[in-house]
Design a protein around this motif. Sequence first.
Motif, mmCIF file in Angstrom:
data_model
loop_
_atom_site.group_PDB
_atom_site.id
_atom_site.type_symbol
_atom_site.label_atom_id
_atom_site.label_comp_id
_atom_site.label_asym_id
_atom_site.label_seq_id
_atom_site.Cartn_x
_atom_site.Cartn_y
_atom_site.Cartn_z
ATOM 1 N N ASN A 10 -16.992 8.514 12.512
ATOM 2 C CA ASN A 10 -16.089 7.570 13.153
ATOM 3 C C ASN A 10 -14.693 7.712 12.564
ATOM 4 O O ASN A 10 -14.465 8.548 11.677
ATOM 5 N N LEU A 11 -13.762 6.910 13.046
ATOM 6 C CA LEU A 11 -12.369 7.038 12.647
ATOM 7 C C LEU A 11 -12.143 6.739 11.168
ATOM 8 O O LEU A 11 -11.504 7.506 10.459
ATOM 9 N N GLY A 12 -12.651 5.621 10.699
ATOM 10 C CA GLY A 12 -12.439 5.230 9.316
ATOM 11 C C GLY A 12 -11.702 3.911 9.208
ATOM 12 O O GLY A 12 -11.306 3.305 10.210
ATOM 13 N N SER A 13 -11.485 3.485 7.974
ATOM 14 C CA SER A 13 -10.913 2.170 7.730
ATOM 15 C C SER A 13 -10.312 2.122 6.336
ATOM 16 O O SER A 13 -10.749 2.850 5.434
ATOM 17 N N PRO A 14 -9.309 1.277 6.121
ATOM 18 C CA PRO A 14 -8.830 1.068 4.755
ATOM 19 C C PRO A 14 -9.937 0.459 3.903
ATOM 20 O O PRO A 14 -10.854 -0.176 4.429
ATOM 21 N N ALA A 15 -9.846 0.656 2.600
ATOM 22 C CA ALA A 15 -10.876 0.145 1.695
ATOM 23 C C ALA A 15 -10.857 -1.380 1.611
ATOM 24 O O ALA A 15 -11.880 -2.008 1.331
ATOM 25 N N SER A 16 -9.695 -1.964 1.840
ATOM 26 C CA SER A 16 -9.571 -3.423 1.820
ATOM 27 C C SER A 16 -8.372 -3.801 2.679
ATOM 28 O O SER A 16 -7.745 -2.950 3.307
ATOM 29 N N THR A 17 -8.040 -5.082 2.680
ATOM 30 C CA THR A 17 -6.898 -5.538 3.466
ATOM 31 C C THR A 17 -5.619 -5.622 2.636
ATOM 32 O O THR A 17 -4.619 -6.188 3.086
ATOM 33 N N SER A 18 -5.638 -5.042 1.454
ATOM 34 C CA SER A 18 -4.448 -5.072 0.599
ATOM 35 C C SER A 18 -3.397 -4.097 1.116
ATOM 36 O O SER A 18 -3.726 -3.079 1.733
ATOM 37 N N VAL A 19 -2.140 -4.388 0.860
ATOM 38 C CA VAL A 19 -1.058 -3.515 1.309
ATOM 39 C C VAL A 19 -1.177 -2.114 0.693
ATOM 40 O O VAL A 19 -0.995 -1.118 1.405
ATOM 41 N N PRO A 20 -1.486 -1.982 -0.610
ATOM 42 C CA PRO A 20 -1.640 -0.633 -1.170
ATOM 43 C C PRO A 20 -2.738 0.173 -0.475
ATOM 44 O O PRO A 20 -2.568 1.381 -0.232
ATOM 45 N N ASP A 21 -3.862 -0.467 -0.147
ATOM 46 C CA ASP A 21 -4.936 0.251 0.545
ATOM 47 C C ASP A 21 -4.533 0.617 1.972
ATOM 48 O O ASP A 21 -4.916 1.681 2.475
ATOM 49 N N LEU A 22 -3.767 -0.258 2.624
ATOM 50 C CA LEU A 22 -3.269 0.080 3.967
ATOM 51 C C LEU A 22 -2.276 1.218 3.886
ATOM 52 O O LEU A 22 -2.253 2.107 4.755
ATOM 53 N N ARG A 23 -1.459 1.232 2.853
ATOM 54 C CA ARG A 23 -0.474 2.302 2.690
ATOM 55 C C ARG A 23 -1.184 3.647 2.520
ATOM 56 O O ARG A 23 -0.809 4.648 3.145
ATOM 57 N N LYS A 24 -2.239 3.665 1.717
ATOM 58 C CA LYS A 24 -2.998 4.896 1.499
ATOM 59 C C LYS A 24 -3.689 5.361 2.785
ATOM 60 O O LYS A 24 -3.640 6.543 3.143
ATOM 61 N N TYR A 25 -4.303 4.425 3.482
ATOM 62 C CA TYR A 25 -5.025 4.752 4.714
ATOM 63 C C TYR A 25 -4.075 5.247 5.806
ATOM 64 O O TYR A 25 -4.322 6.271 6.447
ATOM 65 N N LEU A 26 -2.997 4.525 6.021
ATOM 66 C CA LEU A 26 -2.054 4.900 7.069
ATOM 67 C C LEU A 26 -1.391 6.241 6.784
ATOM 68 O O LEU A 26 -1.116 7.019 7.703
ATOM 69 N N THR A 27 -1.155 6.518 5.512
ATOM 70 C CA THR A 27 -0.554 7.809 5.159
ATOM 71 C C THR A 27 -1.493 8.947 5.513
ATOM 72 O O THR A 27 -1.081 9.949 6.116
ATOM 73 N N GLN A 28 -2.771 8.822 5.150
ATOM 74 C CA GLN A 28 -3.733 9.869 5.489
ATOM 75 C C GLN A 28 -3.871 10.014 7.000
ATOM 76 O O GLN A 28 -3.887 11.131 7.536
ATOM 77 N N PHE A 29 -3.929 8.900 7.686
ATOM 78 C CA PHE A 29 -4.108 8.888 9.140
ATOM 79 C C PHE A 29 -2.908 9.518 9.851
ATOM 80 O O PHE A 29 -3.035 10.457 10.646
#
Length: 339
Positions: A10-29
């Motif tokens: 599947n697509l995937g998801s950030p590890a949590s709803t924290s801004v640092p985790d969103l930053r990491k996820y969005l960068t990879q995506f």
Amino acid sequence: MAKRGIILMNLGSPASTSVPDLRKYLTQFLMDEKVIDKPYWLRTLLVKGLIVPFRSPKSAEAYQKIWWPEGSPLIVLTNKLKTALEQKISDPITTSMRYGNPYPKEAYEALIKDNPDLEEVILVPLYPHYAMSSFETAVDYMKAAHKELGYRFALKTIDPFYNNPGYIEAMAESIRPYLDQDFDQLLFSYHGIPERHVLKTDPTGSHCMQTENCCYTKSECHKTCYRHQVTMTSELVAKKLGLPKTKWQQSYQSRLGRDPWLLPSTQVRLPEMPGEGIKKLLVVCPSFVSDCLETLEEIDIRGKEDFLGNGGESYQYIPCMNVQPLWIDTLAAIIREVH
């Protein structure tokens, strides 16, 4: 029979709803060249310099609205799909994500751990339709890891199943109970892609988006044409439900950037519809087999607000198939057909 294992992707998801985790996820995506297909230097400037710093806090807030106690809805539902499939198929099953955990190596190693003599792996991209930014990038990601890590087992991939009779029936049956209520139209809202992605995946270089009816004119490019495939899904599901063309329409959501994307836009259509006499709306998102941010927050929350806030009277989001029994049976049948 070969000793085989199955990977649901599947697509995937950030590890949590924290801004640092969103930053990491969005960068990879967004640094994926099949998602934002710009030159590396420009993609880096756009993603790391503009999009991620701006979107991370907003995305964190969006995820907080739909996050479940067990975790990300997409991850939770993909794992539930795996558990349900295990009741239908004897082969070992695991999951992988295109972005974030679990990574391809983890998925491969999980299968080898239980089956050291593994001879083949069936990759099941959980995307009904072909697009370079979803199906293609997921398959390439798993193939690259398979090659880089030097695994000896064969890797086979399930093709897009956008017109599979079982999938169409399962989609129709997931929608049917909602048709009992009074409604003006059913909206099929698909994840949007840039027009240039459609053109890039046209092997003929001369068919897609060249004529008004290209999606209905037979062509080899339909094997990799997202626009054709989502159109066929809508047509087939509507026919299965017995809906006349006046009772449904199709649009595309989740636009990013200013480049031309497939139209019409869901975000534009939702506030327009009440003024056209469409006061009672049903919305379904067939691009996704599992509910996620794009369905639970973008469509069920913001989409509802846009529609009702502009004169709509009732708005019903129809959940993804998730672990609907008929969908589980269909997916199991598709996997069994691989030889």
